[in-house]
Design an enzyme around this catalytic site. Structure first.
Site, PDB file in Angstrom:
ATOM      1  CG  ASP A  23      -2.215   0.818   1.293  1.00  0.00           C
ATOM      2  OD1 ASP A  23      -2.327   1.442   0.105  1.00  0.00           O
ATOM      3  OD2 ASP A  23      -2.729   1.094   1.852  1.00  0.00           O
ATOM      4  CG  ASN A  71      -7.316  -2.707  -5.916  1.00  0.00           C
ATOM      5  OD1 ASN A  71      -6.474  -3.619  -5.985  1.00  0.00           O
ATOM      6  ND2 ASN A  71      -7.756  -1.631  -5.250  1.00  0.00           N
TER       7      ASN A  71
END
Ligand code: FPP
Length: 254
Positions: A23, A71
């Site tokens: 991330d 996503n």
């Protein structure tokens, strides 16, 4: 009273399976006034570095959360760019994995990925399937909730066809239907970028994992950062529901 000192690195137990929630690519790019995709591009470089760093440190399996089922909700141009990077990465790595004896596995709804990516994945998985020492697992179009639904669906089909019995409520029989069938559970889960969420990643498999959260953004994550996460892991006591006393070797009886 001084605290017990951590074990020296050379005696520290190394986790067999490390899983990473990568991330911070977007923030890394933003901090530099660059488009988000530049962060992802640098993130792919880190994937390369960490794949080999983990092996050098004695890890046997590395799972990377490369694209989550959620996503797809990102802006279309970012999704397209990520798929493009994935395809480029796979094209470049196929030969490297064969040369370096890295086994590739995938988890997730692979059938939902672009056809070109699916073909490259299938070819790489097939060409590396006999390498036993080190495995890289890419979680792609992955979400734990989907995985549980897919496993329940597969289990129900096995019951309907007589291959499984409806009364069998053992974990061992259920987990055979997960994407991770045959894989050991992760020992250590790392999340970069300072976020402290699990984000639908390996919810069942991480039941007894140790967690390390680091503020380092994924493009900056280095071998030293991985090594430090592993050292942190080595200082933990994994009790699996037992007490600390139970885990200590029994005192010698005279
Ligand atoms: C999160 O950063 C990162 C991802 C969306 C997944 C990681 C993707 C890569 C490393 C590139 C592709 C991977 C491979 C294997 C080719 P973010 O964009 O959410 O960062 P932010 O929270 O700072 O916005």
């Amino acid at each position: 009273m001084s605290q017990a000192s951590p074990p020296p690195a050379d005696r520290a137990p190394v986790p067999h399976h490390v899983a990473i929630i990568m991330d911070g690519n977007g923030r890394w790019a933003k901090q530099r006034g660059l488009p988000r995709i530049e962060g992802h591009r640098r993130g792919v470089e880190t994937v390369r570095t960490v794949t080999y760093a983990a092996r050098d440190l004695g890890v046997r399996m590395l799972t990377l959360y490369a694209f989550s089922a959620e996503n797809w909700n990102r802006p279309q141009d970012e999704v397209g760019a990520l798929m493009g990077l994935l395809e480029l990465y796979l094209r470049k790595e196929l030969e490297t994995f064969v040369r370096d004896r890295v086994r590739l596995r995938t988890i997730g709804r692979i059938e939902g990925l672009p056809a070109g990516v699916q073909r490259l994945l299938a070819a790489t998985v097939e060409k590396t399937k006999d390498f036993a020492d080190y495995t890289l697992v890419l979680a792609l179009n992955y979400g734990s909730r989907n995985e549980i639904v897919d496993a329940a669906h597969a289990y129900a089909a096995a019951v309907a066809s007589g291959k499984a019995t409806p009364d069998d409520r053992s974990w061992e029989s259920f987990e055979r239907h997960l994407y991770t069938a045959g894989m050991p559970d992760p020992d250590l889960v790392i999340r970069t970028s300072g976020e402290t969420r699990i984000s639908n990643f390996l919810l069942l498999q991480a039941a007894y994992a140790e967690f390390v959260f680091t503020p380092v953004l994924w493009p900056d994550f280095s071998k030293a950062d991985l090594s430090s996460a592993i050292a942190d892991y080595a200082r933990r006591e994994r009790r699996y529901g037992q007490t600390s006393e139970q885990l200590k070797p029994a005192a010698a009886t005279p």
